[in-house]
Motif scaffolding. Structure first.
Motif, short mmCIF file in Angstrom:
data_model
loop_
_atom_site.label_atom_id
_atom_site.label_comp_id
_atom_site.label_asym_id
_atom_site.label_seq_id
_atom_site.Cartn_x
_atom_site.Cartn_y
_atom_site.Cartn_z
N ALA A 12 70.32 55.27 20.19
CA ALA A 12 69.23 55.30 19.20
C ALA A 12 69.31 54.08 18.30
CB ALA A 12 69.30 56.58 18.38
N LEU A 13 70.53 53.72 17.88
CA LEU A 13 70.72 52.56 17.02
C LEU A 13 70.32 51.28 17.76
CD1 LEU A 13 71.79 51.18 14.47
CD2 LEU A 13 74.08 51.26 15.48
N TRP A 14 70.70 51.17 19.04
CA TRP A 14 70.35 49.97 19.82
C TRP A 14 68.85 49.82 19.96
CZ3 TRP A 14 67.79 49.75 24.56
CH2 TRP A 14 67.72 48.47 25.13
N GLU A 83 56.88 52.67 1.19
CA GLU A 83 57.29 51.33 1.61
C GLU A 83 58.47 51.38 2.56
OE1 GLU A 83 59.34 47.46 -0.49
OE2 GLU A 83 57.60 48.36 -1.49
N GLU A 84 59.47 52.18 2.22
CA GLU A 84 60.65 52.27 3.07
C GLU A 84 60.32 52.88 4.43
OE1 GLU A 84 64.72 54.81 2.99
OE2 GLU A 84 64.17 53.80 1.13
N GLY A 85 59.36 53.80 4.43
CA GLY A 85 58.98 54.44 5.67
C GLY A 85 58.46 53.46 6.70
N PHE A 86 57.81 52.39 6.25
CA PHE A 86 57.25 51.43 7.19
C PHE A 86 58.34 50.77 8.02
CE2 PHE A 86 53.18 51.68 5.04
CZ PHE A 86 52.29 51.39 6.05
N TRP A 87 59.50 50.48 7.40
CA TRP A 87 60.54 49.81 8.18
C TRP A 87 61.64 50.73 8.66
CZ3 TRP A 87 65.06 50.44 5.60
CH2 TRP A 87 65.07 50.36 4.20
N SER A 88 61.60 52.01 8.29
CA SER A 88 62.66 52.91 8.73
C SER A 88 62.22 53.93 9.77
CB SER A 88 63.26 53.65 7.52
OG SER A 88 62.30 54.49 6.91
N VAL A 89 60.92 54.20 9.89
CA VAL A 89 60.48 55.20 10.86
C VAL A 89 60.65 54.66 12.28
CG1 VAL A 89 58.05 54.47 10.93
CG2 VAL A 89 58.65 56.86 11.37
N THR A 90 61.03 55.53 13.20
CA THR A 90 61.16 55.15 14.60
C THR A 90 59.79 54.94 15.21
OG1 THR A 90 63.19 56.46 14.80
CG2 THR A 90 62.08 55.83 16.85
N PRO A 91 59.54 53.79 15.85
CA PRO A 91 58.25 53.59 16.52
C PRO A 91 57.97 54.71 17.52
CG PRO A 91 59.46 51.53 16.40
CD PRO A 91 60.40 52.61 15.93
N GLU A 92 56.72 55.08 17.62
CA GLU A 92 56.36 56.28 18.38
C GLU A 92 56.84 56.25 19.83
OE1 GLU A 92 52.12 57.98 19.58
OE2 GLU A 92 52.57 58.33 17.45
N ILE A 93 56.72 55.11 20.50
CA ILE A 93 57.11 55.06 21.90
C ILE A 93 58.61 55.31 22.07
CG2 ILE A 93 57.48 52.54 21.92
CD1 ILE A 93 56.32 52.55 24.77
N LEU A 94 59.42 54.84 21.11
CA LEU A 94 60.86 55.09 21.16
C LEU A 94 61.17 56.54 20.82
CD1 LEU A 94 62.30 51.86 19.49
CD2 LEU A 94 61.72 52.27 21.89
N ALA A 95 60.46 57.08 19.83
CA ALA A 95 60.66 58.48 19.45
C ALA A 95 60.32 59.41 20.61
CB ALA A 95 59.82 58.82 18.22
N LYS A 96 59.26 59.10 21.34
CA LYS A 96 58.90 59.92 22.50
C LYS A 96 59.97 59.85 23.58
CE LYS A 96 53.85 59.87 22.04
NZ LYS A 96 52.57 59.41 22.66
N HIS A 97 60.50 58.65 23.80
CA HIS A 97 61.55 58.49 24.81
C HIS A 97 62.78 59.32 24.44
CE1 HIS A 97 64.13 56.56 27.78
NE2 HIS A 97 65.01 56.34 26.81
N GLN A 98 63.18 59.25 23.18
CA GLN A 98 64.33 60.03 22.73
C GLN A 98 64.05 61.53 22.85
OE1 GLN A 98 64.42 58.17 18.91
NE2 GLN A 98 65.94 56.64 19.51
N ALA A 99 62.82 61.94 22.51
CA ALA A 99 62.47 63.36 22.56
C ALA A 99 62.49 63.89 23.98
CB ALA A 99 61.09 63.57 21.93
N ARG A 100 62.07 63.08 24.94
CA ARG A 100 62.09 63.53 26.33
C ARG A 100 63.51 63.76 26.84
NH1 ARG A 100 57.49 60.01 26.84
NH2 ARG A 100 58.87 58.25 27.36
N ARG A 101 64.47 63.07 26.25
CA ARG A 101 65.87 63.25 26.64
C ARG A 101 66.50 64.46 25.94
NH1 ARG A 101 68.25 58.62 28.96
NH2 ARG A 101 70.29 59.21 28.12
N ASN A 117 60.64 60.93 14.42
CA ASN A 117 61.39 61.63 15.46
C ASN A 117 61.12 63.13 15.46
OD1 ASN A 117 63.61 59.14 14.89
ND2 ASN A 117 63.31 59.74 17.03
N ALA A 118 61.06 63.73 14.28
CA ALA A 118 60.84 65.18 14.21
C ALA A 118 59.52 65.57 14.88
CB ALA A 118 60.84 65.64 12.75
N ILE A 119 58.48 64.77 14.65
CA ILE A 119 57.17 65.05 15.27
C ILE A 119 57.27 64.93 16.79
CG2 ILE A 119 54.82 64.16 15.51
CD1 ILE A 119 55.00 63.39 12.50
N ALA A 120 57.96 63.90 17.26
CA ALA A 120 58.11 63.71 18.71
C ALA A 120 58.89 64.87 19.33
CB ALA A 120 58.80 62.38 18.99
N PHE A 121 59.96 65.30 18.69
CA PHE A 121 60.73 66.43 19.20
C PHE A 121 59.86 67.68 19.30
CE2 PHE A 121 64.66 64.32 17.20
CZ PHE A 121 65.06 63.78 18.42
#
Length: 215
Positions: A12-14, A83-101, A117-121
């Motif tokens: 996830a960090l990578w 403001e912080e949310g703009f640079w800290s939220v996981t981009p949707e395509i990555l969140a979906k990939h993590q959620a599928r796993r 991430n919570a929404i994708a999960f």
């Protein structure tokens, strides 16, 4: 089990660092500030007003504003971020990939932020417990979840510090998702990116997760 979870955390960090490898602004705030200023989204009645408010912030988040549809594909339906949310939220395509796993069972999102991430999960069918230290950011999460048709029956929210909650409360889950505070855009100016700076006492925290949370 604790050692087996490290690849998930590091993966996830990578993904996150890969997404942010281009030139970043040099300003930073704490990942989970207690009193974030609610910023902008397409919930504004007119796009011009949104743009005007964004310009008042200067260029700090311009790159992220330009990528807003990668953060949330339904951004124009009313998504709100600070403001912080703009640079800290996981981009949707990555969140979906993590959620599928991690698609089944009960998932604990330990550093939930504005909800990417919570929404994708939840969209993958999981029952999610979302934890964040910021009450205001959890309100944004709840609002954004509604945009995606996700109600309270799919995402439960808890305000608090995950490390303390993991030690002192009865939290149970099949999967614990850790995307801890990563220091903000200033990480690029540091000589070394220390994993211990993301999660204080990571080995002890993982042991607590194994002993107290995982079912």
């Amino acid at each position: 089990m604790a050692m087996g979870m490290w690849p998930v955390v590091l993966f996830a960090l990578w993904l996150w660092l890969t997404y942010h490898r281009v030139a970043l602004p040099t300003t930073s705030t704490a990942h989970h500030s207690q009193t974030p200023t609610i910023m902008i989204g397409s919930g504004c009645s007119q796009q011009q007003r949104c743009n005007d408010r964004q310009k008042e912030r200067g260029s700090k988040i311009q790159k992220y504003w330009n990528r807003r549809y990668k953060l949330f594909s339904r951004f124009d339906e009313g998504i709100l971020l600070d403001e912080e949310g703009f640079w800290s939220v996981t981009p949707e395509i990555l969140a979906k990939h993590q959620a599928r796993r991690c698609r089944t069972g009960k998932i604990l999102d330990a550093f939930a932020g504005c909800g990417g991430n919570a929404i994708a999960f939840a969209n993958e069918g999981a029952n999610v417990t979302a934890i964040d230290i910021s009450y205001d950011r959890l309100k944004l999460l709840r609002h954004n979840a509604r945009i995606y048709g996700i109600g309270e029956e799919k995402i439960s929210i808890i305000q608090g510090d995950f490390v303390n909650l993991a030690k002192n409360h009865r939290l149970k889950a099949d999967i614990v998702f850790l995307s801890p505070p990563w220091g903000g855009p200033e990480y690029r100016s540091k000589g070394a990116f220390d994993f211990h700076s993301l999660l204080p006492g990571p080995n002890a925290t993982m042991a607590t997760v194994k002993r107290s949370i995982l079912r």
